[in-house]
Design a protein around this motif. Structure first.
Motif, PDB file in Angstrom:
ATOM      1  N   ARG A  38      43.748  23.909   0.211  1.00 35.83           N
ATOM      2  CA  ARG A  38      43.269  25.147  -0.427  1.00 35.83           C
ATOM      3  C   ARG A  38      42.456  24.849  -1.672  1.00 35.83           C
ATOM      4  N   ALA A  39      42.816  23.806  -2.389  1.00 36.02           N
ATOM      5  CA  ALA A  39      42.084  23.448  -3.604  1.00 36.02           C
ATOM      6  C   ALA A  39      40.765  22.764  -3.280  1.00 36.02           C
ATOM      7  N   ALA A  40      40.748  21.955  -2.242  1.00 34.43           N
ATOM      8  CA  ALA A  40      39.555  21.181  -1.909  1.00 34.43           C
ATOM      9  C   ALA A  40      38.503  22.003  -1.187  1.00 34.43           C
ATOM     10  N   LEU A  41      38.892  23.005  -0.419  1.00 35.26           N
ATOM     11  CA  LEU A  41      37.947  23.773   0.386  1.00 35.26           C
ATOM     12  C   LEU A  41      36.880  24.465  -0.448  1.00 35.26           C
ATOM     13  N   PRO A  42      37.228  25.247  -1.474  1.00 38.56           N
ATOM     14  CA  PRO A  42      36.166  25.923  -2.238  1.00 38.56           C
ATOM     15  C   PRO A  42      35.243  24.946  -2.969  1.00 38.56           C
ATOM     16  N   ILE A  43      35.782  23.828  -3.414  1.00 39.11           N
ATOM     17  CA  ILE A  43      34.958  22.828  -4.099  1.00 39.11           C
ATOM     18  C   ILE A  43      33.946  22.242  -3.124  1.00 39.11           C
ATOM     19  N   THR A  44      34.415  21.914  -1.924  1.00 34.96           N
ATOM     20  CA  THR A  44      33.536  21.347  -0.906  1.00 34.96           C
ATOM     21  C   THR A  44      32.512  22.374  -0.445  1.00 34.96           C
ATOM     22  N   GLN A  45      32.908  23.631  -0.322  1.00 42.48           N
ATOM     23  CA  GLN A  45      31.975  24.687   0.061  1.00 42.48           C
ATOM     24  C   GLN A  45      30.897  24.871  -1.005  1.00 42.48           C
ATOM     25  N   GLU A  46      31.280  24.748  -2.266  1.00 45.87           N
ATOM     26  CA  GLU A  46      30.317  24.865  -3.356  1.00 45.87           C
ATOM     27  C   GLU A  46      29.319  23.706  -3.325  1.00 45.87           C
ATOM     28  N   LYS A  47      29.812  22.507  -3.080  1.00 46.21           N
ATOM     29  CA  LYS A  47      28.926  21.344  -2.963  1.00 46.21           C
ATOM     30  C   LYS A  47      27.967  21.515  -1.789  1.00 46.21           C
ATOM     31  N   LEU A  48      28.479  22.057  -0.689  1.00 45.06           N
ATOM     32  CA  LEU A  48      27.650  22.292   0.492  1.00 45.06           C
ATOM     33  C   LEU A  48      26.555  23.305   0.187  1.00 45.06           C
ATOM     34  N   ALA A  49      26.897  24.374  -0.489  1.00 48.73           N
ATOM     35  CA  ALA A  49      25.896  25.384  -0.841  1.00 48.73           C
ATOM     36  C   ALA A  49      24.815  24.795  -1.738  1.00 48.73           C
ATOM     37  N   ALA A  50      25.218  23.988  -2.704  1.00 48.39           N
ATOM     38  CA  ALA A  50      24.248  23.359  -3.604  1.00 48.39           C
ATOM     39  C   ALA A  50      23.339  22.390  -2.844  1.00 48.39           C
ATOM     40  N   ALA A  51      23.916  21.628  -1.929  1.00 48.37           N
ATOM     41  CA  ALA A  51      23.119  20.679  -1.146  1.00 48.37           C
ATOM     42  C   ALA A  51      22.149  21.417  -0.231  1.00 48.37           C
ATOM     43  N   ARG A  52      22.584  22.530   0.344  1.00 50.04           N
ATOM     44  CA  ARG A  52      21.686  23.321   1.197  1.00 50.04           C
ATOM     45  C   ARG A  52      20.524  23.900   0.389  1.00 50.04           C
ATOM     46  N   LEU A  53      20.811  24.381  -0.809  1.00 48.44           N
ATOM     47  CA  LEU A  53      19.738  24.915  -1.652  1.00 48.44           C
ATOM     48  C   LEU A  53      18.742  23.830  -2.051  1.00 48.44           C
ATOM     49  N   GLU A  54      19.244  22.659  -2.362  1.00 45.98           N
ATOM     50  CA  GLU A  54      18.360  21.544  -2.710  1.00 45.98           C
ATOM     51  C   GLU A  54      17.528  21.123  -1.505  1.00 45.98           C
ATOM     52  N   LEU A  55      18.124  21.111  -0.331  1.00 45.20           N
ATOM     53  CA  LEU A  55      17.386  20.788   0.890  1.00 45.20           C
ATOM     54  C   LEU A  55      16.302  21.827   1.145  1.00 45.20           C
ATOM     55  N   LEU A  56      16.613  23.071   0.952  1.00 42.08           N
ATOM     56  CA  LEU A  56      15.629  24.139   1.111  1.00 42.08           C
ATOM     57  C   LEU A  56      14.489  23.970   0.121  1.00 42.08           C
ATOM     58  N   ARG A  57      14.833  23.643  -1.118  1.00 41.01           N
ATOM     59  CA  ARG A  57      13.819  23.458  -2.155  1.00 41.01           C
ATOM     60  C   ARG A  57      12.900  22.288  -1.809  1.00 41.01           C
ATOM     61  N   VAL A  58      13.472  21.189  -1.399  1.00 43.03           N
ATOM     62  CA  VAL A  58      12.689  19.998  -1.083  1.00 43.03           C
ATOM     63  C   VAL A  58      11.846  20.220   0.171  1.00 43.03           C
ATOM     64  N   SER A  59      12.421  20.862   1.170  1.00 36.01           N
ATOM     65  CA  SER A  59      11.691  21.051   2.417  1.00 36.01           C
ATOM     66  C   SER A  59      10.549  22.042   2.258  1.00 36.01           C
ATOM     67  N   ASP A  60      10.667  22.936   1.299  1.00 32.20           N
ATOM     68  CA  ASP A  60       9.611  23.914   1.038  1.00 32.20           C
ATOM     69  C   ASP A  60       8.391  23.217   0.420  1.00 32.20           C
ATOM     70  N   GLY A  61       8.637  22.163  -0.326  1.00 39.23           N
ATOM     71  CA  GLY A  61       7.555  21.397  -0.901  1.00 39.23           C
ATOM     72  C   GLY A  61       7.053  21.890  -2.243  1.00 39.23           C
ATOM     73  N   CYS A  62       7.519  23.047  -2.672  1.00 41.67           N
ATOM     74  CA  CYS A  62       7.008  23.581  -3.930  1.00 41.67           C
ATOM     75  C   CYS A  62       7.752  23.002  -5.128  1.00 41.67           C
ATOM     76  N   GLY A  63       8.964  22.533  -4.917  1.00 34.72           N
ATOM     77  CA  GLY A  63       9.727  21.943  -6.010  1.00 34.72           C
ATOM     78  C   GLY A  63      10.393  22.943  -6.923  1.00 34.72           C
ATOM     79  N   ARG A  64      10.228  24.235  -6.615  1.00 33.80           N
ATOM     80  CA  ARG A  64      10.869  25.265  -7.430  1.00 33.80           C
ATOM     81  C   ARG A  64      12.117  25.784  -6.714  1.00 33.80           C
TER      82      ARG A  64
END
Length: 68
Positions: A38-64
């Motif tokens: 229960r303690a690890a799940l929300p932390i891992t989900q938060e890391k996943l969300a951050a990694a997905r946003l960074e992937l979206l940012r990088v794949s878009d190519g704009c860097g913003r």
């Protein structure tokens, strides 16, 4: 290394990171509801969300960052 090679390497690393975090979330969700899981799940989900946003940012190519 050229700028394109560096960007591609970062992109591939982010894809691998997202896949690994998705596997971790799936594993934690399949475990019995212990205090550790229960303690690890929300932390891992938060890391996943951050990694997905960074992937979206990088794949878009704009860097913003994207608005969620």
């Amino acid at each position: 290394m050229t700028a394109n090679e560096i960007a591609r390497q970062k992109y591939l690393q982010l894809i691998e990171q997202v896949e690994a975090l998705e596997d971790q979330v799936a594993d934690l969700e399949s475990l019995p509801a212990t205090a550790t899981a229960r303690a690890a799940l929300p932390i891992t989900q938060e890391k996943l969300a951050a990694a997905r946003l960074e992937l979206l940012r990088v794949s878009d190519g704009c860097g913003r960052p994207h608005a969620v």
